[in-house]
Design a protein around this motif. Structure first.
Motif, PDB file in Angstrom:
ATOM      1  N   LEU A  99       0.811  -1.215   0.000  1.00  0.00           N
ATOM      2  CA  LEU A  99       0.000   0.000   0.000  1.00  0.00           C
ATOM      3  C   LEU A  99       0.845   1.266   0.000  1.00  0.00           C
ATOM      4  CD1 LEU A  99      -2.701  -1.114   2.594  1.00  0.00           C
ATOM      5  CD2 LEU A  99      -2.765  -1.313   0.115  1.00  0.00           C
ATOM      6  N   GLU A 100       2.170   1.106   0.145  1.00  0.00           N
ATOM      7  CA  GLU A 100       3.104   2.228   0.142  1.00  0.00           C
ATOM      8  C   GLU A 100       2.795   3.227   1.254  1.00  0.00           C
ATOM      9  OE1 GLU A 100       4.637   2.602  -4.374  1.00  0.00           O
ATOM     10  OE2 GLU A 100       2.602   3.378  -4.057  1.00  0.00           O
ATOM     11  N   ILE A 101       2.599   2.696   2.474  1.00  0.00           N
ATOM     12  CA  ILE A 101       2.367   3.533   3.649  1.00  0.00           C
ATOM     13  C   ILE A 101       3.198   3.015   4.811  1.00  0.00           C
ATOM     14  CG2 ILE A 101       0.010   4.211   3.005  1.00  0.00           C
ATOM     15  CD1 ILE A 101      -1.044   2.067   4.852  1.00  0.00           C
ATOM     16  N   GLY A 102       3.329   3.825   5.859  1.00  0.00           N
ATOM     17  CA  GLY A 102       4.017   3.425   7.076  1.00  0.00           C
ATOM     18  C   GLY A 102       3.025   2.951   8.112  1.00  0.00           C
ATOM     19  N   SER A 103       3.520   2.302   9.171  1.00  0.00           N
ATOM     20  CA  SER A 103       2.633   1.763  10.208  1.00  0.00           C
ATOM     21  C   SER A 103       1.872   2.869  10.933  1.00  0.00           C
ATOM     22  CB  SER A 103       3.448   0.933  11.214  1.00  0.00           C
ATOM     23  OG  SER A 103       4.478   1.718  11.781  1.00  0.00           O
ATOM     24  N   GLU A 104       2.536   4.019  11.186  1.00  0.00           N
ATOM     25  CA  GLU A 104       1.847   5.116  11.857  1.00  0.00           C
ATOM     26  C   GLU A 104       0.775   5.710  10.960  1.00  0.00           C
ATOM     27  OE1 GLU A 104       4.597   7.982  13.253  1.00  0.00           O
ATOM     28  OE2 GLU A 104       5.581   6.620  14.682  1.00  0.00           O
ATOM     29  N   GLU A 105       1.074   5.843   9.671  1.00  0.00           N
ATOM     30  CA  GLU A 105       0.061   6.345   8.728  1.00  0.00           C
ATOM     31  C   GLU A 105      -1.138   5.410   8.673  1.00  0.00           C
ATOM     32  OE1 GLU A 105       2.161   8.665   5.146  1.00  0.00           O
ATOM     33  OE2 GLU A 105       2.835   6.589   5.364  1.00  0.00           O
ATOM     34  N   LEU A 106      -0.872   4.112   8.721  1.00  0.00           N
ATOM     35  CA  LEU A 106      -1.962   3.136   8.703  1.00  0.00           C
ATOM     36  C   LEU A 106      -2.899   3.345   9.880  1.00  0.00           C
ATOM     37  CD1 LEU A 106      -3.368   0.493   7.811  1.00  0.00           C
ATOM     38  CD2 LEU A 106      -1.623  -0.748   9.091  1.00  0.00           C
ATOM     39  N   GLU A 107      -2.355   3.458  11.082  1.00  0.00           N
ATOM     40  CA  GLU A 107      -3.166   3.549  12.299  1.00  0.00           C
ATOM     41  C   GLU A 107      -3.828   4.923  12.446  1.00  0.00           C
ATOM     42  OE1 GLU A 107      -3.858   1.233  14.439  1.00  0.00           O
ATOM     43  OE2 GLU A 107      -2.448  -0.372  13.952  1.00  0.00           O
ATOM     44  N   GLU A 108      -3.078   5.989  12.113  1.00  0.00           N
ATOM     45  CA  GLU A 108      -3.536   7.334  12.449  1.00  0.00           C
ATOM     46  C   GLU A 108      -4.256   8.044  11.307  1.00  0.00           C
ATOM     47  OE1 GLU A 108      -0.140   9.460  13.787  1.00  0.00           O
ATOM     48  OE2 GLU A 108       0.335   8.021  15.400  1.00  0.00           O
ATOM     49  N   CYS A 109      -3.931   7.663  10.075  1.00  0.00           N
ATOM     50  CA  CYS A 109      -4.493   8.411   8.941  1.00  0.00           C
ATOM     51  C   CYS A 109      -5.447   7.581   8.088  1.00  0.00           C
ATOM     52  CB  CYS A 109      -3.350   8.962   8.078  1.00  0.00           C
ATOM     53  SG  CYS A 109      -3.920   9.843   6.599  1.00  0.00           S
TER      54      CYS A 109
END
Length: 527
Positions: A224-234
């Protein structure tokens, strides 16, 4: 009760209280308590039964003063059995005096132990039966009221203490079991985290209770080309918004869960790159909560590869078609050019050469016409028509061509319904098939044209008596410009296949040493 008796009772109860307060081991508590009581009451044995709720029987847990070999005989007793069983069933004490002179069958056990006086008390805590506690003496035939009062008071406290000890023991056991389960759970979670870390496929675990993310792996974040924090928070909080990154993922996962199979989904990564994924979801329980585990397979490269292969096949086909057309059209044009050069000589007549040139130009035009028959945008003139009538119109022409080569054509036309067809195209299909059949037969060969119904189909069959099509050529006969005949264009069967496709029909071929049959199956309810 006089002062002496009161002082005696107080002394005995005081010593007993120390044991009740200080000891948490039932065996040690009852042994020490028995030793103190026996010094004052001439006691020789005690039996402590605990009520087992699973079997509804009494189990002898603690005892003193009986031989070890007797223990298996009295380890388990039923409610109402003997003195202890009777005290437990009625939940009241039973006092037995002068045992030696009693004929009561219930006293058989204590007689065998040589007891003269015996008292059994039910152990009751908060109205619930815990068990029984009984004492016996071989030296005396009865207990005084003061002694029974002392025993009663002590037994009442023992009931509460034993219940407390039992509860504490059960609580310790539960705590130990919970601690063990927590260790196992932590170990399972660590194993699960390790498995997620090494799995090459993207994995997402969601709680079905509150739709929170339980676990995800690096492969999913990379897809998905995202980070773990982006996944949870955004991205995850926006999952319900139309067009969000996870909306299609959730829809596909739930669809897979309901259907019990793979579901293909299309999505855009965080950087807007299109992805095509195959997702498969299953349910599982984590931390006693129902969850959904979804495994994804990235099909993007595979789909692109398929598209590229189709494009290359199309280019290859165009190349073959261009080469075939160039070859077939060049031959008659070369002939025309040669005759035109001859006609430049004035002393040579031109009329015979003009006929040949016209014939060659007609051949070139025929090739181009057949090629145009493959066009997808060809206009159709569809109407209801009788296939048998169409065959009847062209049959004399076919029979005339066959007679010239010493061959015969027979029509076996069955009763069939009207079909929604383009008569011109179907005429071209039949002529191509018949021409191929006639060319494949030796002189005296027989070609049969049949029509009949088969289930929901109308079948047109063209059967020749030739040598059949070789096995290594069967898969190539539908390709444009593929031919094994001298002077053939290789477009006949390709045109037939195209015409059948435009009518939603299907062509099958059966071949062997005795001949070949082409079957064209038209659906009756085509419109």
């Amino acid at each position: 009760m006089d002062k002496e008796e009161s002082r005696f009772k107080l002394m005995v109860l005081s010593e007993a209280a120390q044991e009740l307060i200080l000891n948490e081991d039932p065996q040690k508590l009852l042994d020490n308590l028995f030793q103190k009581l026996s010094a004052y009451l001439d006691l020789d044995i005690y039996l402590n039964y605990i009520f087992d709720e699973d079997t509804s029987r009494l189990h002898l847990i603690n005892y003193h003063g009986i031989p070890d070999e007797e223990y298996p005989l009295i380890e388990w007793i039923h409610l109402g059995e003997g003195i202890c069983g009777g005290a437990a069933q009625k939940m009241t004490r039973i006092i037995v005096t002068d045992v030696a002179h009693s004929s009561d069958s219930r006293f058989a056990m204590i007689k065998r132990f040589g007891l003269q006086a015996y008292v059994a008390y039910p152990l009751i805590s908060y109205g619930k039966l815990v068990g029984t506690l009984s004492f016996g003496s071989r030296k005396r035939t009865a207990f005084s009221d003061l002694e029974l009062d002392i025993i009663h008071t002590i037994v009442s406290q023992v009931s509460i203490v034993l219940e407390r000890i039992t509860l504490i023991s059960a609580l310790k056991t539960k705590n130990h079991e919970l601690a063990q389960k927590n260790r196992e759970l932590r170990h399972s979670e660590e194993q699960l985290a390790s498995i997620f870390a090494v799995i090459p496929s993207p994995v997402l675990v969601i709680s079905l209770v509150d739709q929170k993310i339980v676990a995800s792996n690096e492969a999913l974040l990379s897809l998905l080309e995202i980070g773990s924090e982006e996944l949870e928070e955004c991205y995850w909080p926006q999952r319900s918004e139309p067009g969000s990154l996870f909306m299609r993922i959730l829809e596909g996962s739930l669809q897979s869960l309901q259907q019990g199979g793979n579901v293909e989904i299309a999505l855009l990564t965080a950087y807007g790159r299109p992805k095509i994924c195959l997702c498969h979801a299953v349910t599982l329980e984590l931390n006693q909560k129902p969850c959904m585990l979804t495994v994804f397979s990235d099909l993007t490269e595979h789909k692109e590869y398929e598209k590229e292969m189709v494009r290359l096949d199309q280019l290859h086909l165009i190349g073959e078609m261009a080469a075939g057309i160039g070859h077939e059209v060049r031959n008659p044009l070369t002939t025309v050019r040669g005759f035109l050069q001859l006609m430049q000589k004035k002393d040579i007549g031109s009329s015979a050469y003009i006929d040949v040139m016209i014939e060659e130009l007609d051949r070139a035009n025929s090739i181009i016409s057949e090629f145009l028959g493959l066009a997808k945008n060809q206009r159709l003139d569809m109407r209801y028509a009788q296939l048998n009538s169409l065959i009847g119109k062209i049959l004399p022409l076919i029979q005339a061509d066959a007679t010239v080569g010493g061959k015969s054509v027979i029509a076996e036309l069955g009763e069939i319904p009207l079909l929604f067809i383009d008569e011109k195209l179907i005429r071209q299909l039949m002529l191509n098939m018949v021409r191929n059949g006639l060319e494949a037969m030796p002189p005296d060969g027989k070609l049969v044209i049949r029509t009949y119904t088969e289930d929901e189909f109308v079948v047109l069959a063209v059967e020749d008596s030739g040598k059949g099509i070789p096995a290594d050529q069967i898969e190539h006969i539908w390709k444009p410009f593929y031919t094994t005949k001298d002077g053939g264009s290789g477009l006949g069967l390709a045109v037939c296949f195209n015409v059948a496709d435009k009518h939603g029909a299907k062509i099958d071929v059966v071949t062997g040493p005795e001949g070949t049959t082409f079957f064209v199956r038209f659906r009756v309810n085509l419109i």
